[in-house]
Motif scaffolding. Structure first.
Motif, short mmCIF file in Angstrom:
data_model
loop_
_atom_site.label_atom_id
_atom_site.label_comp_id
_atom_site.label_asym_id
_atom_site.label_seq_id
_atom_site.Cartn_x
_atom_site.Cartn_y
_atom_site.Cartn_z
N TYR A 104 40.35 6.80 89.42
CA TYR A 104 40.91 5.73 88.60
C TYR A 104 41.91 6.37 87.63
N ALA A 106 44.09 4.85 85.42
CA ALA A 106 44.62 4.12 84.25
C ALA A 106 44.35 4.85 82.95
N HIS A 107 43.39 5.73 82.95
CA HIS A 107 43.09 6.42 81.69
C HIS A 107 43.68 7.82 81.64
N ARG A 136 49.91 4.62 83.29
CA ARG A 136 50.76 3.95 82.31
C ARG A 136 52.00 4.77 82.01
N GLN B 335 39.15 -2.06 83.55
CA GLN B 335 38.74 -0.86 82.82
C GLN B 335 39.89 -0.26 82.03
N GLU B 336 41.12 -0.60 82.43
CA GLU B 336 42.25 -0.02 81.70
C GLU B 336 42.36 -0.61 80.29
N MET B 337 41.65 -1.69 80.04
CA MET B 337 41.76 -2.30 78.72
C MET B 337 40.80 -1.70 77.72
N ILE B 338 39.89 -0.87 78.19
CA ILE B 338 38.93 -0.26 77.27
C ILE B 338 39.50 1.08 76.82
N THR B 340 39.80 4.89 76.19
CA THR B 340 39.21 5.90 77.07
C THR B 340 37.83 6.39 76.64
N ALA B 343 35.32 3.79 77.38
CA ALA B 343 35.14 3.60 78.82
C ALA B 343 34.22 4.68 79.38
#
Lengths: 416, 561
Positions: A104, A106-107, A136, B335-338, B340, B343
């Motif tokens: 994943y 996104a982070h 991002r 999950q991208e809204m939490i 890091t 998360a």
């Protein structure tokens, strides 16, 4: 008529719901504990092959309960995977074969680019990162001397649990020192699509620290070595920022050292705060903390030729002196101010020379010229990097000393 | 298919109705006493508490009938029996009218009326009246001697307030009416009584302020109440279900309150109250969502604080409705809204949990609802034990055992706490129940599902009307004036107008210029009250024209529904 209206309303609502349900659904569900969070990734080029090295966070180790202390070498709580293939995406797919969770992205906190990759061109990296829907544009991007993979694998962290977190922290605080700044992907796109088409990437390097920290050579009695672990201390390789790389278009063309990086940062208004150690008298230094700095780079036509101008106003506080000079006197302040200006000027001109040698206009004179004299720019546009090498630039620094810390006159033994 | 149809018909078959009260016919009193007594005995059967006391006066036989458990024994013995027996010494008039006049003169009873119809007489008996029947008379006397056990006026249990009267409605209707009367000493206050329930004959009272309550709403209410034909009315909830506009809606449409001060405030806004005998809850209509989020304290405490607290309350409503579903949506779709670290931490906590987040949330939610319900039902003595067990089981053991993640426990408990910020129990129940479908939607569609659910809910709420008033007013038909008392609560001296829809009869509720700082000394010559008010000063205003600009434009909004 109302029946028809109701029918229309009903069908349109139904249609909206049908659309909504087909757009997303439970088949898209991915439980948070079935994801492998990518924290930091390194892009390298090795003999025509792409190498992608990724740091995945291990949540149970990173988020779980506290473990007992003890002087052990700090471990990163991450899984590092490295693969080699023709394209980066192929590597990603290959990696999935050995990864029990869905990667994943996104982070992702930061992207490292190795030297060889950077010399070859970071276009590929930017494309990969930007095209991916999960990563991002606020992801930070850094450069390494040598392969980035090495930094990613070997960097150990004292405070943070992953290198990604470490870099996020550096990003937050590095501007206090003034020695650098970490751009994100969006900044890079912005820079590279500017008139000059240049950018600056900070360099992340490994810096060895003895661990546990000891002073002087280890002896049997002292030095802070815990019992039962005498002998040679291990070395902790921490990541630190040191200098920057200059890019012409997407290729690395030259390096800046730490001072030069700050010289560049002064001009691009990236300095939030900085410490200047200025020689004052023989063998003694005065430290000035810069609290505000406003820079303006301008370009002008003089005698049919472009002429650059850099104007900076800085303000600083005196925070430390080794010479016990009385700074309540005006001439002391005046001479210190001129020293501040000289120091900053030398940093800037050093950076400027480096950029000129590489022919990469990282200061943005090209853009300024375009805005101010569009017709001149149209003529020079094609050979601007050559033109930039010849560009005369005057640097004027206006330095002010605002405060002298908590005391004005220094304390001296015996003085009241 | 045919079988289904037959089943449908069978379910819908007419049931023969019983419930004909003996006194329901229009028979009148017989002139023979024995016949009358026999009739009453037949009507009441073997009721042990029916007392028929026969009294023989010189030349005349009388019978005093009453239901022993409904009357005040002292009054019957002291004021009726004694006065009647005292008649033995004097000559009695022969004719019925003369005798009745004598009784009126001699009986020390406040309220007595003559009655001819059995239906009325039986009802009177059941109301706690004593009936005096005379041999050869065509009418009975109904004597008011009611007296039954009643609960004293106590502090309201469900609607607690910090500052405000400690009185709450009791079950007894006259008590409740007196509580309202005492607060609202206006001759315009009206009470209209109705008997509802074929067998219970429960008294239901409509109360309103003449001139403030909208006649149309009042008429509609009367019509809906009169339509009710039901076996019994035991609580105001029976009536609520029978007169509300949207019977399938999850939200309570009529406001209910057990505080007389709140009811009076509503009456002053032009709303109408419905009191039911035997229940301490009054219904208020037209109800609205916004007014159910207002607590009486808001008006008693300092206004800036009330405003802040109201903000929290409205925020609490959204948390109570959405937090678990948003958590589910975030952890399983977005999950991208939490952030890091969060998360990672959530992922670590969920490592051991075998279920997806939706199932986890649903299990937790159901468990929690059961815990709340148990908390209400269980005897007080074991309450603490259950709450400790509940807290331990859910809070600690479930997490340890890997059934739940700690984050989910936090989310659910925060939600539960937030749901108790809603001042009315009905609405908080509605929110609690709406939460489950929201969680489900979040689990199926993520945030998209939440918005679909919210949209559906909003569409429903916007289209909902309550006795003609839009349920979301003054939010959904946007009425600027109503915003002085919505999430905001402006000080009293600025709330010049009644909330516009219910009270558009007489709009002004406060004299302008009451702001404390404008004392007479500070007021400039042109600012005198009279000049400010203009010609409208003191008038009861139906159509408002004020000197202020922009008022006219707003007037349009008031009249239109």
């Amino acid at each position: 008529m109302p029946k028809l209206k109701r029918l229309v309303l009903f069908t349109s609502i139904l249609g909206a719901f049908a659309l909504a349900f087909s757009a997303g659904g439970c088949w898209d569900r991915r439980e948070i504990n079935e994801l492998a969070f990518l924290s930091c990734t390194a892009f390298d080029l090795e003999g025509g092959n792409r190498v992608l090295t990724s740091e995945f966070i291990r949540p149970s180790a990173a988020g779980g309960g506290e473990r007992g202390g003890g002087e052990t070498l700090p471990q990163r709580q991450a899984l590092i995977v490295s693969n080699r293939n023709k394209t980066f995406l192929a590597i990603g797919r290959e990696k999935a074969l050995g990864l029990p969770r869905r990667a994943y992205l996104a982070h992702t906190a930061a992207v490292l680019v190795g030297e060889e990759m950077a010399r070859y061109g970071i276009k590929e990296v930017l494309d990969f990162v930007d095209r991916n829907p999960e990563i991002r544009r606020t992801t930070l991007i850094l450069l390494t001397r040598g392969p980035a993979r090495e930094v990613l694998v070997r960097a150990q962290s004292g405070l943070e649990k992953t290198l990604g977190r470490e870099i996020t922290g550096l990003h937050k605080w590095v501007q206090v020192s003034g020695y650098g700044y970490i751009p994100n992907i969006n900044d890079i796109f912005f820079d590279l699509s500017g008139d000059a088409g240049t950018t600056v990437l900070p360099v992340l390097e490994l810096s060895p620290q003895p661990f546990p920290p000891i002073l002087g050579p280890a002896t049997a009695t002292g030095g802070g070595i815990p019992a039962g672990r005498a002998g040679e201390p291990e070395t902790l390789m921490t990541a630190r920022l040191n200098g920057a790389g200059l890019f012409y278009h997407d290729k690395l063309v030259a390096w800046l050292d730490q001072e030069q990086t700050r010289g560049w940062a002064w001009v691009r208004n990236k300095v939030k705060s900085a410490m200047l150690a200025l020689p004052r008298q023989e063998n003694s230094l005065v430290s000035v903390n810069i609290i505000s700095s406003r820079a303006e780079a301008a370009i002008d036509m003089q005698g049919g030729r472009p002429q650059g101008k850099i104007k900076i106003k800085v303000e600083g506080d005196l925070l430390e002196e080794q010479c016990y000079q009385d700074f309540t006197k005006e001439e002391a302040v005046k001479s210190l101010e001129s020293r501040m200006a000289a120091q900053i000027t030398s940093e800037i001109s050093s950076a400027l020379n480096q950029a000129k040698m590489a022919g990469t206009d990282v200061f943005g004179f090209g853009g300024a010229l375009h805005r101010r004299y569009p017709e001149v720019w149209r003529q020079l546009e094609g050979r601007w990097n050559e033109e930039f090498k010849k560009l005369p630039v005057t640097i004027s620094v206006e330095a002010k000393l605002r405060r002298t810390g908590m005391t004005g006159r220094p304390w001296q033994p015996g003085a009241r | 298919m045919r079988a289904l149809l037959r089943l449908w018909r069978w379910l819908g078959r007419k049931k023969t109705s019983g419930g004909q009260l003996p006194g329901d016919d229009s028979r009148a009193v017989n002139h023979r006493l024995e016949v009358n007594i026999a009739y009453i005995k037949k009507a009441f059967g073997r009721s042990e508490d029916l007392v028929i006391r026969e009294i023989e006066l010189p030349g005349r036989k009388l019978a005093l009938v009453y239901v022993e458990t409904l009357i005040d024994r002292d009054v019957v013995q002291r004021d009726i029996l004694r006065s009647l027996l005292a008649l033995q010494t004097i000559p009695l008039p022969e004719d019925e009218a003369g005798f009745n006049r004598l009784l009126r003169a001699r009986l020390t009873i406040g309220d007595l009326q003559e009655e001819q119809l059995w239906s009325k007489i039986i009802t009177g008996l059941l109301d706690g009246k004593a009936v005096l029947i005379g041999e050869g008379f065509s009418r009975c006397l109904l004597l008011s001697v009611e007296g039954w056990e009643k609960r004293p006026v106590e502090e309201p249990v469900n609607e607690v307030s910090i500052r405000g009267p400690r009185e709450g409605f009791a079950e007894n209707l006259p008590t409740n009416i007196s509580l309202i009367r005492r607060r609202l000493r206006a001759p315009e206050l009206r009470f209209e009584t109705m008997n509802l329930g074929r067998r219970t004959h429960t008294k239901v009272v409509i109360c309103y302020l003449e001139g403030l309550a909208l006649p149309g709403v009042l008429e509609e209410l009367r019509r809906r109440l009169e339509r009710i034909d039901i076996d019994g009315v035991l609580e105001s909830g029976y009536i609520e279900e029978l007169i509300e506009d949207a019977p399938f809606s999850p939200v309570p449409q009529l406001n209910r309150t057990e505080r007389p001060d709140k009811l009076v405030a509503d009456l002053l806004e032009g709303r109408i109250g419905v009191l039911t005998d035997g229940t301490p809850f009054a219904l208020v209509l037209p109800g609205s969502l916004v007014s159910q989020l207002h607590a009486p304290d808001d008006y008693y405490e300092r206004w800036p604080l009330s405003m802040g607290i109201r903000l929290f309350r409205f925020f609490g409503l959204f948390i109570a409705l959405l937090l678990p579903s948003v958590y589910v949506a975030w952890t399983s779709y977005h999950q991208e809204m939490i952030p890091t670290p969060l998360a990672i931490s959530i992922a670590a906590q969920r490592e051991l949990v075998p279920y997806p987040a939706v199932v986890e949330a649903l299990i937790m939610q159901v468990l929690f609802e059961i815990l709340i319900e148990a908390g209400i039902r269980l005897p007080r003595a074991i309450g603490t034990a259950i709450s400790i067990v509940g807290a331990l089981v859910i809070g600690e053991a479930a997490v340890r055992a890997g059934l739940m993640s700690a984050a989910m426990v936090i989310v659910i408990s925060a939600t539960a706490i937030a749901s108790f910020t809603i001042p009315t129990f009905g609405l908080s129940q509605a929110v609690r129940m709406l939460r489950l479908p929201m969680i489900f939607l979040a689990g199926v569609l993520g945030l998209l599902g939440i918005f679909a659910g919210l949209m559906a809910l909003l569409i429903h709420l916007v289209s909902l009307r309550n006795f003609g008033e839009p349920y979301l007013s003054p939010l959904a038909p946007f009425i600027w004036e109503g915003h002085k008392d919505l999430v905001e609560r402006v000080p009293w001296w600025a709330m010049h107008w009644r909330p516009v829809l219910p009270g558009r009869q007489d709009l002004r509720r406060i004299k302008p210029g009451l702001r404390p700082s404008t004392t007479a000394r500070e007021r400039k010559p042109g600012e005198e009250l009279e000049t400010y008010l203009g010609e409208e000063a003191g008038k009861s205003i139906t159509t408002v024209t004020t000197p202020k600009k922009g008022r006219k434009k707003r007037k349009k909004g008031w009249i239109k529904i």
